[in-house]
Design a protein around this motif. Structure first.
Motif, PDB file in Angstrom:
ATOM      1  N   VAL A 246       0.850  -1.207   0.000  1.00 31.73           N
ATOM      2  CA  VAL A 246       0.000   0.000   0.000  1.00 31.73           C
ATOM      3  C   VAL A 246       0.879   1.248   0.000  1.00 31.73           C
ATOM      4  O   VAL A 246       0.658   2.184  -0.781  1.00 31.73           O
ATOM      5  CB  VAL A 246      -0.929  -0.003   1.228  1.00 31.73           C
ATOM      6  CG1 VAL A 246      -1.647   1.336   1.373  1.00 31.73           C
ATOM      7  CG2 VAL A 246      -1.961  -1.131   1.111  1.00 31.73           C
ATOM      8  N   LEU A 247       1.923   1.250   0.813  1.00 32.18           N
ATOM      9  CA  LEU A 247       2.789   2.429   0.886  1.00 32.18           C
ATOM     10  C   LEU A 247       3.640   2.580  -0.379  1.00 32.18           C
ATOM     11  O   LEU A 247       3.900   3.693  -0.846  1.00 32.18           O
ATOM     12  CB  LEU A 247       3.662   2.348   2.139  1.00 32.18           C
ATOM     13  CG  LEU A 247       2.881   2.407   3.463  1.00 32.18           C
ATOM     14  CD1 LEU A 247       3.812   2.207   4.654  1.00 32.18           C
ATOM     15  CD2 LEU A 247       2.101   3.723   3.587  1.00 32.18           C
ATOM     16  N   ALA A 248       4.027   1.445  -0.963  1.00 30.72           N
ATOM     17  CA  ALA A 248       4.828   1.523  -2.204  1.00 30.72           C
ATOM     18  C   ALA A 248       3.977   2.097  -3.331  1.00 30.72           C
ATOM     19  O   ALA A 248       4.449   2.911  -4.140  1.00 30.72           O
ATOM     20  CB  ALA A 248       5.328   0.134  -2.569  1.00 30.72           C
ATOM     21  N   VAL A 249       2.704   1.730  -3.354  1.00 32.65           N
ATOM     22  CA  VAL A 249       1.792   2.285  -4.383  1.00 32.65           C
ATOM     23  C   VAL A 249       1.585   3.772  -4.124  1.00 32.65           C
ATOM     24  O   VAL A 249       1.676   4.606  -5.031  1.00 32.65           O
ATOM     25  CB  VAL A 249       0.436   1.540  -4.362  1.00 32.65           C
ATOM     26  CG1 VAL A 249      -0.631   2.286  -5.152  1.00 32.65           C
ATOM     27  CG2 VAL A 249       0.617   0.117  -4.898  1.00 32.65           C
ATOM     28  N   THR A 283      -6.840  -3.801  -4.436  1.00 31.77           N
ATOM     29  CA  THR A 283      -6.877  -3.195  -5.778  1.00 31.77           C
ATOM     30  C   THR A 283      -5.923  -2.002  -5.806  1.00 31.77           C
ATOM     31  O   THR A 283      -5.782  -1.285  -4.814  1.00 31.77           O
ATOM     32  CB  THR A 283      -8.293  -2.675  -6.107  1.00 31.77           C
ATOM     33  OG1 THR A 283      -8.664  -1.723  -5.097  1.00 31.77           O
ATOM     34  CG2 THR A 283      -9.305  -3.808  -6.162  1.00 31.77           C
ATOM     35  N   VAL A 284      -5.300  -1.803  -6.947  1.00 26.41           N
ATOM     36  CA  VAL A 284      -4.426  -0.644  -7.170  1.00 26.41           C
ATOM     37  C   VAL A 284      -5.056   0.193  -8.289  1.00 26.41           C
ATOM     38  O   VAL A 284      -5.445  -0.349  -9.322  1.00 26.41           O
ATOM     39  CB  VAL A 284      -3.017  -1.094  -7.607  1.00 26.41           C
ATOM     40  CG1 VAL A 284      -2.155   0.108  -8.002  1.00 26.41           C
ATOM     41  CG2 VAL A 284      -2.333  -1.890  -6.496  1.00 26.41           C
ATOM     42  N   HIS A 295       0.880   3.310 -18.656  1.00 30.23           N
ATOM     43  CA  HIS A 295       1.287   1.900 -18.772  1.00 30.23           C
ATOM     44  C   HIS A 295       2.637   1.677 -18.100  1.00 30.23           C
ATOM     45  O   HIS A 295       2.884   0.632 -17.529  1.00 30.23           O
ATOM     46  CB  HIS A 295       1.255   1.481 -20.227  1.00 30.23           C
ATOM     47  CG  HIS A 295      -0.168   1.430 -20.725  1.00 30.23           C
ATOM     48  ND1 HIS A 295      -1.080   0.509 -20.244  1.00 30.23           N
ATOM     49  CD2 HIS A 295      -0.869   2.238 -21.548  1.00 30.23           C
ATOM     50  CE1 HIS A 295      -2.280   0.730 -20.796  1.00 30.23           C
ATOM     51  NE2 HIS A 295      -2.175   1.773 -21.580  1.00 30.23           N
ATOM     52  N   GLY A 296       3.460   2.719 -18.096  1.00 25.34           N
ATOM     53  CA  GLY A 296       4.744   2.595 -17.388  1.00 25.34           C
ATOM     54  C   GLY A 296       4.523   2.425 -15.902  1.00 25.34           C
ATOM     55  O   GLY A 296       5.140   1.576 -15.244  1.00 25.34           O
ATOM     56  N   ALA A 301       4.414  -0.501 -10.726  1.00 21.75           N
ATOM     57  CA  ALA A 301       3.666  -0.973  -9.546  1.00 21.75           C
ATOM     58  C   ALA A 301       3.865  -2.474  -9.380  1.00 21.75           C
ATOM     59  O   ALA A 301       4.157  -2.958  -8.280  1.00 21.75           O
ATOM     60  CB  ALA A 301       2.175  -0.652  -9.719  1.00 21.75           C
ATOM     61  N   VAL A 302       3.780  -3.214 -10.483  1.00 22.95           N
ATOM     62  CA  VAL A 302       3.965  -4.669 -10.406  1.00 22.95           C
ATOM     63  C   VAL A 302       5.389  -4.988  -9.953  1.00 22.95           C
ATOM     64  O   VAL A 302       5.613  -5.856  -9.094  1.00 22.95           O
ATOM     65  CB  VAL A 302       3.659  -5.325 -11.770  1.00 22.95           C
ATOM     66  CG1 VAL A 302       4.036  -6.797 -11.757  1.00 22.95           C
ATOM     67  CG2 VAL A 302       2.178  -5.148 -12.123  1.00 22.95           C
ATOM     68  N   ARG A 303       6.358  -4.240 -10.484  1.00 26.54           N
ATOM     69  CA  ARG A 303       7.762  -4.475 -10.080  1.00 26.54           C
ATOM     70  C   ARG A 303       7.915  -4.285  -8.571  1.00 26.54           C
ATOM     71  O   ARG A 303       8.500  -5.113  -7.869  1.00 26.54           O
ATOM     72  CB  ARG A 303       8.691  -3.482 -10.805  1.00 26.54           C
ATOM     73  CG  ARG A 303       9.449  -4.041 -11.994  1.00 26.54           C
ATOM     74  CD  ARG A 303      10.576  -3.111 -12.458  1.00 26.54           C
ATOM     75  NE  ARG A 303      10.127  -1.738 -12.749  1.00 26.54           N
ATOM     76  CZ  ARG A 303       9.579  -1.373 -13.921  1.00 26.54           C
ATOM     77  NH1 ARG A 303       9.397  -2.290 -14.854  1.00 26.54           N
ATOM     78  NH2 ARG A 303       9.196  -0.126 -14.134  1.00 26.54           N
ATOM     79  N   ARG A 304       7.350  -3.202  -8.064  1.00 31.17           N
ATOM     80  CA  ARG A 304       7.494  -2.912  -6.627  1.00 31.17           C
ATOM     81  C   ARG A 304       6.800  -4.003  -5.793  1.00 31.17           C
ATOM     82  O   ARG A 304       7.316  -4.465  -4.778  1.00 31.17           O
ATOM     83  CB  ARG A 304       6.886  -1.548  -6.299  1.00 31.17           C
ATOM     84  CG  ARG A 304       7.653  -0.382  -6.907  1.00 31.17           C
ATOM     85  CD  ARG A 304       7.180   0.964  -6.395  1.00 31.17           C
ATOM     86  NE  ARG A 304       7.941   2.057  -7.019  1.00 31.17           N
ATOM     87  CZ  ARG A 304       7.928   3.314  -6.570  1.00 31.17           C
ATOM     88  NH1 ARG A 304       7.199   3.655  -5.508  1.00 31.17           N
ATOM     89  NH2 ARG A 304       8.617   4.237  -7.191  1.00 31.17           N
TER      90      ARG A 304
END
Ligand code: HGY
Ligand code: MN
Ligand code: MN
Length: 414
Positions: A246-249, A283-284, A295-296, A301-304
């Motif tokens: 959540v915090l990374a997002v 959900t993000v 898209h980047g 987000a997926v990488r993190r």
């Protein structure tokens, strides 16, 4: 041609009565798409329209038409928005545009116009219960992704049943697709849901661009266990991992990846005070007006998320659940709105929408534009969402005036 006045009392009465449908204890409105409360609001609009002699219909995607559906041999001006809401919503998001659209159809019906004018309440714009947001406008614009094998709501309700109850047909959804040759344009009136018009003390917004959005559905799979007997080292605590996610997002915009990023929905199971959480579903929601950026950021987000999962020895699955492209509205329509506003000496401001709208989908098939009115305190998706009644009436009058101007001239906008 003078345009008839909007019926202020009727407009405000309908909004007030609709705000009682799906009212929650907090004073908010909960009418998720295809829910019983949503169906009750549809039935209310059908009664109101038919009492005015306006024909109604529901298409296979569950879109509610209040007026003649687009049909061969004509190009129809479509006015619309949505009746469904998020959980604990305010009384205006979406429904204001549908009520104002019906008001315009009723007032313009007696006039002999070059193009028919109709209204639509697009189904399940919010995706608050059945996960595909913009369901109805995606279907109408021929952009609906293939549904899952058994499309199911967050509460386990089957979309097939819910859609049938709403008058649609999952197997015939493609029939809801509109023929662009039968469309003149699409106009949507909506509350701004942000602070700009109020801060500038301007009653009318002319929307230039609408933000794009990507929604990721993320499952975080750890190992449930006894909160007392499981040693801290070696735990695979799905909720602790989700907390980092959540915090990374939340940090994505500050790192320049997008304009806004939100984790709005999170379910932990087994959700018991003395059990380590084994599974989190969240959900993000990331948004930007630049498509490449959008898209980047989804990839970032997926990488993190995957980096956090690896370090915490939990598993994750990230699925792109929904996406809407950023769009620019139609210049000619914006000019028509501005000219209609000038005729009534209405001050206007051109701005970008940070919220997504059905107009984004309709922009793919027909000239599209939006009109905003101010949101008090700039808030929305909360029970205290509100707009000054005078602004509500002004916006509805401008929608109707613009519709009359556009529908009066043969071949306008072609
Ligand atoms: O989420 C949105 O931007 C809109 O309320 N559907
Ligand atoms: Mn909304
Ligand atoms: Mn809306």
């Amino acid at each position: 041609m003078p345009t008839p006045p909007v019926d202020r009392a009727r407009l405000l009465r309908r909004l007030s009565e609709l705000a009682q449908i799906g009212r929650s204890d907090s004073g908010g409105v909960t009418r998720p798409g295809f829910s019983p409360a949503d169906r009750e609001a549809r039935h209310y609009m059908i009664r109101e329209a038919e009492n005015s002699g306006v024909p109604t219909a529901v298409d296979a995607a569950g879109n509610l038409w209040l007026g003649p559906r687009p049909h061969p041999g004509t190009t129809t001006l479509v006015l619309g928005s949505h009746l469904d809401t998020v959980i604990d919503a305010g009384p205006l998001d979406g429904v204001y545009g549908v009520v104002a659209a019906l008001e315009a159809v009723e007032n313009l019906a007696p006039l002999d116009l070059a193009h028919p004018v109709t209204a639509v309440a697009f189904a399940n714009e919010e995706g608050a219960l059945h996960p595909q947001p913009f369901w109805g406008s995606l279907a109408a614009s021929g952009q609906l992704p293939a549904p899952a094998a058994v499309p199911t709501a967050y509460d386990g309700t089957l979309l097939r049943d819910a859609l049938t109850w709403a008058g649609g047909d999952l197997d015939a959804v493609q029939q809801a697709r509109l023929d662009p040759d039968q469309l003149l344009a699409y106009l949507e009136l909506h509350i701004e849901q942000g602070p700009v018009l109020e801060q500038e003390s301007i009653p009318i917004g002319i929307v230039e661009a609408i933000v794009g959005r990507v929604q990721l559905d993320v499952d975080v799979m750890g190992a449930a266990g006894h909160a007392g007997t499981t040693p801290m080292p070696g735990r695979a605590d799905a909720l602790a991992a989700a907390a980092e996610i959540v915090l990374a997002v939340e940090g994505l915009p500050a790192d320049g990846w997008c304009q806004v990023a939100t984790v709005g929905r999170l379910e932990a199971s087994p959700n018991s005070p003395n059990t380590i959480v084994g599974l989190v579903r969240l959900t993000v929601d990331v948004r930007d007006t630049d498509e490449a950026q959008l898209h980047g950021v989804a990839d970032e987000a997926v990488r993190r998320i995957e980096t956090i999962a690896q370090r915490r020895t939990v598993k994750v699955s990230c699925t792109r659940a929904a996406a809407s492209r950023p769009v620019l509205t139609n210049t000619g329509l914006r000019r028509s709105i501005a000219a209609a506003a000038d005729r009534r000496a209405m001050p206007t401001l051109t701005l970008t929408s940070g919220a997504g709208h059905d107009a984004q989908m309709m922009a793919a098939v027909t000239p599209t534009a939006m009109i905003f009115v101010p949101s008090i305190g700039g808030v929305s998706h909360v029970p205290h969402e509100d707009t000054d009644p005078g602004d509500l009436v002004l916006g509805a009058q401008l929608l109707q005036d613009t519709a009359l101007a556009i529908a009066s001239h043969p071949g306008s906008l072609r």
